[in-house]
Design a protein around this motif. Structure first.
Motif, PDB file in Angstrom:
ATOM      1  N   GLN A 177       0.675  -0.927  -0.012  1.00  0.00           N
ATOM      2  CA  GLN A 177      -0.069   0.000  -0.061  1.00  0.00           C
ATOM      3  C   GLN A 177       0.920   1.183   0.115  1.00  0.00           C
ATOM      4  O   GLN A 177       1.920   1.263   0.313  1.00  0.00           O
ATOM      5  CB  GLN A 177      -0.885   0.056   1.223  1.00  0.00           C
ATOM      6  N   LEU A 178       0.315   2.282  -0.425  1.00  0.00           N
ATOM      7  CA  LEU A 178       1.175   3.536  -0.438  1.00  0.00           C
ATOM      8  C   LEU A 178       0.854   4.474   0.483  1.00  0.00           C
ATOM      9  O   LEU A 178      -0.386   4.928   0.492  1.00  0.00           O
ATOM     10  CB  LEU A 178       0.925   4.219  -1.916  1.00  0.00           C
ATOM     11  N   SER A 179       1.784   5.140   1.152  1.00  0.00           N
ATOM     12  CA  SER A 179       1.436   6.319   2.084  1.00  0.00           C
ATOM     13  C   SER A 179       1.645   7.505   1.144  1.00  0.00           C
ATOM     14  O   SER A 179       1.989   7.573   0.073  1.00  0.00           O
ATOM     15  CB  SER A 179       2.517   6.460   3.078  1.00  0.00           C
ATOM     16  N   LEU A 180       1.280   8.677   1.697  1.00  0.00           N
ATOM     17  CA  LEU A 180       1.467  10.088   1.035  1.00  0.00           C
ATOM     18  C   LEU A 180       2.817  10.191   0.672  1.00  0.00           C
ATOM     19  O   LEU A 180       3.212  10.584  -0.556  1.00  0.00           O
ATOM     20  CB  LEU A 180       0.797  11.072   1.847  1.00  0.00           C
ATOM     21  N   ASP A 181       3.875   9.781   1.680  1.00  0.00           N
ATOM     22  CA  ASP A 181       5.357  10.108   1.268  1.00  0.00           C
ATOM     23  C   ASP A 181       5.616   9.289   0.233  1.00  0.00           C
ATOM     24  O   ASP A 181       6.264   9.645  -0.719  1.00  0.00           O
ATOM     25  CB  ASP A 181       6.114   9.748   2.598  1.00  0.00           C
ATOM     26  N   GLU A 182       5.273   7.969   0.032  1.00  0.00           N
ATOM     27  CA  GLU A 182       5.718   7.252  -1.097  1.00  0.00           C
ATOM     28  C   GLU A 182       5.022   7.544  -2.487  1.00  0.00           C
ATOM     29  O   GLU A 182       5.676   7.497  -3.373  1.00  0.00           O
ATOM     30  CB  GLU A 182       5.481   5.613  -0.683  1.00  0.00           C
ATOM     31  N   PHE A 183       3.853   7.945  -2.437  1.00  0.00           N
ATOM     32  CA  PHE A 183       3.117   8.746  -3.504  1.00  0.00           C
ATOM     33  C   PHE A 183       3.745   9.733  -3.944  1.00  0.00           C
ATOM     34  O   PHE A 183       3.935  10.151  -5.151  1.00  0.00           O
ATOM     35  CB  PHE A 183       1.576   8.900  -3.075  1.00  0.00           C
ATOM     36  N   ALA A 184       4.105  10.560  -3.223  1.00  0.00           N
ATOM     37  CA  ALA A 184       4.604  12.056  -3.406  1.00  0.00           C
ATOM     38  C   ALA A 184       6.102  11.840  -3.817  1.00  0.00           C
ATOM     39  O   ALA A 184       6.630  12.927  -4.139  1.00  0.00           O
ATOM     40  CB  ALA A 184       4.407  12.926  -2.382  1.00  0.00           C
TER      41      ALA A 184
END
Length: 193
Positions: free
Chosen positions: A144-151
């Motif tokens: 799953q992706l956190s905001l930090d990973e996504f950004a």
């Protein structure tokens, strides 16, 4: 000069003019280097204006993160702060830049006998799926992706463009960093062969 010769001469001239017009408007014709640079510059300016929410001519790190958070929330259907695989569409949307690049390659290959089939295979292989998307960005392997990973890709681009390191990016800094990157790529191509 007979009437027949005049008609033949006029016909040849008309054909030449029509052919020249069709050739000049041929969409498969490769745009000039300056046309490509101008198109890229316009695209960069449009993206910059979208990111510059307070219209002060500078994109701050906060403005960039706000945009990333907004896009993140579009995918985070259950609002739990993570994007799970099942929250993403099976085929991820592609950017206008990726679409334009693929269309240029497709026009280039369309004249070749195997071109149409090859274009379809490439389109299918390059179309980002949700699995490829998560695999590329998921740094802690929790699927799953956190905001930090996504950004992370946006943050990396921001850092690359922030030439003076002050946490803000101007259009001039973007152009400088892109020119530097192109020079580096050109030098690498020359050194290869």
């Amino acid at each position: 000069m007979t009437v027949r010769e005049k008609i033949l001469g006029i016909s040849v001239a008309v054909c030449a003019i029509i052919t020249a017009g069709v050739t000049a408007q041929d969409p498969a014709q490769k745009p000039s280097r300056q046309d490509r640079i101008n198109a890229m510059r316009e695209q960069i300016q449009a993206t910059f204006l979208k990111l510059d929410s307070d219209s002060n001519g500078v994109v701050s790190h906060d403005e960039m993160m706000q945009t990333s958070a907004k896009r993140f929330s579009e995918f985070d259907a259950d609002n739990n702060g993570f994007i799970a695989l099942d929250e993403l569409p099976k085929l991820m949307p592609i950017s206008d830049q990726q679409r334009a690049r693929f269309e240029r390659l497709a026009r280039f290959r369309a004249d070749k006998p195997e071109g149409v089939e090859k274009n379809e295979r490439i389109r299918q292989n390059r179309q980002p799926t949700r699995l490829k998307f998560v695999a590329r960005l998921d740094r802690d392997n929790d699927e799953q992706l956190s905001l930090d990973e996504f950004a992370a890709p946006a943050v990396n681009r921001f850092k690359r463009h922030d030439v003076d390191g002050n946490g803000e990016v101007t259009l001039e800094e973007i152009e400088t960093s892109i020119k530097k990157r192109f020079r580096k790529q050109r030098k690498a191509r020359r050194n290869r062969g």
